[in-house]
Write a protein that holds these residues in place. Structure first.
Motif, PDB file in Angstrom:
ATOM      1  N   ASN A  47       0.808  -1.216   0.000  1.00 14.32           N
ATOM      2  CA  ASN A  47       0.000   0.000   0.000  1.00 14.32           C
ATOM      3  C   ASN A  47       0.845   1.273   0.000  1.00 14.32           C
ATOM      4  O   ASN A  47       0.304   2.374   0.005  1.00 14.32           O
ATOM      5  CB  ASN A  47      -0.932   0.023   1.212  1.00 14.32           C
ATOM      6  CG  ASN A  47      -2.279  -0.627   0.930  1.00 14.32           C
ATOM      7  OD1 ASN A  47      -3.200   0.006   0.422  1.00 14.32           O
ATOM      8  ND2 ASN A  47      -2.391  -1.912   1.244  1.00 14.32           N
ATOM      9  N   ALA A  48       2.168   1.111   0.006  1.00 10.32           N
ATOM     10  CA  ALA A  48       3.060   2.271   0.051  1.00 10.32           C
ATOM     11  C   ALA A  48       3.337   2.794  -1.356  1.00 10.32           C
ATOM     12  O   ALA A  48       3.241   2.059  -2.344  1.00 10.32           O
ATOM     13  CB  ALA A  48       4.363   1.897   0.744  1.00 10.32           C
ATOM     14  N   SER A  49       3.693   4.053  -1.444  1.00 10.09           N
ATOM     15  CA  SER A  49       4.083   4.648  -2.723  1.00 10.09           C
ATOM     16  C   SER A  49       5.422   4.064  -3.174  1.00 10.09           C
ATOM     17  O   SER A  49       6.311   3.826  -2.344  1.00 10.09           O
ATOM     18  CB  SER A  49       4.200   6.164  -2.550  1.00 10.09           C
ATOM     19  OG  SER A  49       4.562   6.780  -3.753  1.00 10.09           O
ATOM     20  N   PRO A  50       5.600   3.777  -4.458  1.00 11.17           N
ATOM     21  CA  PRO A  50       4.694   4.048  -5.576  1.00 11.17           C
ATOM     22  C   PRO A  50       3.745   2.890  -5.903  1.00 11.17           C
ATOM     23  O   PRO A  50       2.951   2.990  -6.838  1.00 11.17           O
ATOM     24  CB  PRO A  50       5.655   4.269  -6.736  1.00 11.17           C
ATOM     25  CG  PRO A  50       6.780   3.306  -6.445  1.00 11.17           C
ATOM     26  CD  PRO A  50       6.923   3.305  -4.935  1.00 11.17           C
TER      27      PRO A  50
ATOM     28  N   ARG B 174      -2.198  -2.111 -11.551  1.00 13.95           N
ATOM     29  CA  ARG B 174      -2.145  -3.580 -11.492  1.00 13.95           C
ATOM     30  C   ARG B 174      -2.236  -4.104 -10.063  1.00 13.95           C
ATOM     31  O   ARG B 174      -2.380  -5.302  -9.851  1.00 13.95           O
ATOM     32  CB  ARG B 174      -0.847  -4.080 -12.126  1.00 13.95           C
ATOM     33  CG  ARG B 174      -0.653  -3.711 -13.593  1.00 13.95           C
ATOM     34  CD  ARG B 174       0.717  -4.161 -14.061  1.00 13.95           C
ATOM     35  NE  ARG B 174       1.773  -3.510 -13.271  1.00 13.95           N
ATOM     36  CZ  ARG B 174       2.964  -4.063 -13.007  1.00 13.95           C
ATOM     37  NH1 ARG B 174       3.248  -5.280 -13.467  1.00 13.95           N
ATOM     38  NH2 ARG B 174       3.855  -3.411 -12.290  1.00 13.95           N
ATOM     39  N   ASN B 175      -2.133  -3.200  -9.104  1.00 10.76           N
ATOM     40  CA  ASN B 175      -2.121  -3.595  -7.692  1.00 10.76           C
ATOM     41  C   ASN B 175      -3.551  -3.826  -7.210  1.00 10.76           C
ATOM     42  O   ASN B 175      -4.353  -2.887  -7.127  1.00 10.76           O
ATOM     43  CB  ASN B 175      -1.455  -2.485  -6.868  1.00 10.76           C
ATOM     44  CG  ASN B 175      -1.218  -2.896  -5.426  1.00 10.76           C
ATOM     45  OD1 ASN B 175      -1.696  -3.932  -4.968  1.00 10.76           O
ATOM     46  ND2 ASN B 175      -0.477  -2.063  -4.696  1.00 10.76           N
ATOM     47  N   HIS B 176      -3.860  -5.063  -6.870  1.00  8.97           N
ATOM     48  CA  HIS B 176      -5.199  -5.401  -6.387  1.00  8.97           C
ATOM     49  C   HIS B 176      -5.175  -5.839  -4.928  1.00  8.97           C
ATOM     50  O   HIS B 176      -6.002  -6.652  -4.504  1.00  8.97           O
ATOM     51  CB  HIS B 176      -5.817  -6.479  -7.282  1.00  8.97           C
ATOM     52  CG  HIS B 176      -6.178  -5.980  -8.651  1.00  8.97           C
ATOM     53  ND1 HIS B 176      -7.425  -5.480  -8.963  1.00  8.97           N
ATOM     54  CD2 HIS B 176      -5.425  -5.857  -9.775  1.00  8.97           C
ATOM     55  CE1 HIS B 176      -7.441  -5.095 -10.229  1.00  8.97           C
ATOM     56  NE2 HIS B 176      -6.234  -5.320 -10.751  1.00  8.97           N
ATOM     57  N   THR B 177      -4.239  -5.266  -4.171  1.00 11.30           N
ATOM     58  CA  THR B 177      -4.214  -5.467  -2.721  1.00 11.30           C
ATOM     59  C   THR B 177      -5.300  -4.606  -2.096  1.00 11.30           C
ATOM     60  O   THR B 177      -5.450  -3.435  -2.466  1.00 11.30           O
ATOM     61  CB  THR B 177      -2.852  -5.043  -2.140  1.00 11.30           C
ATOM     62  OG1 THR B 177      -1.818  -5.704  -2.845  1.00 11.30           O
ATOM     63  CG2 THR B 177      -2.784  -5.338  -0.648  1.00 11.30           C
TER      64      THR B 177
END
Length: 286
Positions: free
Chosen positions: A26-29, A35-38
């Protein structure tokens, strides 16, 4: 919450493995990568009385099959998002290890413009009015799918001396290599589990899911070494997806136990709707 949105609050151990993995993803970037599905972290806080306990605040999500899928395109979108998300997660050295049906969820906010009750999901927030008449189909509203519950997940950096794990935990006990004694590759467990989701939720129930067969076969092979990586599974799926016509994507889901007469009647009812959507798609391409 100040915006009156539903949230889910999970109790975790302060700075435990689950917290660290979720915070990293959940951290940047990474949090800005589509594409991140967390599942997103909205907030975290520590227990006032016990510093070993913390809480993670997340959006209130629904199980992916509630309400049910209605057409082929909705299932294709499901596969798109979860295979994309799995490849992303593995690219960043995280094996989920428990990505079965109940740990794959969706943000259905757009489907319920009037909201829904957090316990009686088929009702509006007043808990008295059925929500069905106000639901917008997911193929119209658009939904975002997420991986949840990183309780047994593993972060294995590229320079780790071993990329193998032990353990029998996980909802999907069909995974053949789970063991407390013989180390196994957790990334290949994820491949099997997602393939098994495709089989159990879709292929086994619907006759117009035959296009999933080669993907399921490769992802659920008995020998983990013979399964594709997440990136390879995504490439295989992308090639399959290109061969699915727009008309097929718009068509209703056909249960395998449908009688012939019932199927013909249902197809006749669905044809005008599918034809209108197909024409709108053709017009939109001009």
């Amino acid at each position: 919450m100040s915006d009156n949105k539903l949230v889910y609050i999970k109790r975790v151990g302060t700075n435990d493995g689950e917290s660290r993995i979720m915070a990293m993803l959940n951290a940047s970037p990474l949090d800005g990568d589509p594409r991140n599905h967390t599942v997103p972290i909205l907030d975290t806080f520590q227990d006032d009385e016990d510093s070993s306990i913390s809480y993670i605040v997340m959006p209130f999500l629904r199980l992916t099959h509630n309400p049910p899928f209605t057409n082929v395109g909705e299932i294709v979108d499901f596969a798109d998002q979860f295979l994309e998300g799995l490849a992303f997660m593995h690219e960043h050295c995280v094996a989920h290890r428990d990505c079965s049906e109940k740990n794959l969820m969706m943000d259905a906010t757009a489907m319920y413009p009037l909201g829904f009750h957090p316990v009686k999901h088929t009702f509006l927030p007043d808990c008295n009015t059925p929500a069905r008449s106000s639901i917008i189909p997911r193929s119209v509203a658009g939904v975002r799918y997420y991986f949840v519950d990183f309780g047994i997940s593993s972060f294995i950096p590229p320079d780790a001396p071993s990329k193998l794990v032990l353990g029998l935990d996980g909802r999907d006990q069909d995974v053949p290599e789970l063991s407390d004694e013989d180390p196994y590759d957790p990334f290949k467990v994820d491949i099997f589990t997602i393939g098994n989701v495709f089989r159990r939720l879709f292929y086994d129930d619907f006759s117009n899911m035959e296009f999933l067969a080669p993907l399921i076969e490769s992802m659920t092979r008995e020998d983990p070494a013979q399964r594709p990586t997440a990136a390879e599974a995504l490439r295989q799926w992308t090639a399959i997806r290109k061969r699915i016509s727009i008309f097929s994507l718009l068509w209703r889901l056909k249960r395998r136990n449908e009688g012939r007469i019932a199927s013909v009647v249902a197809d006749a009812k669905d044809l005008p709707h599918v034809s209108r959507q197909w024409l709108n798609w053709l017009i939109g391409r001009r």
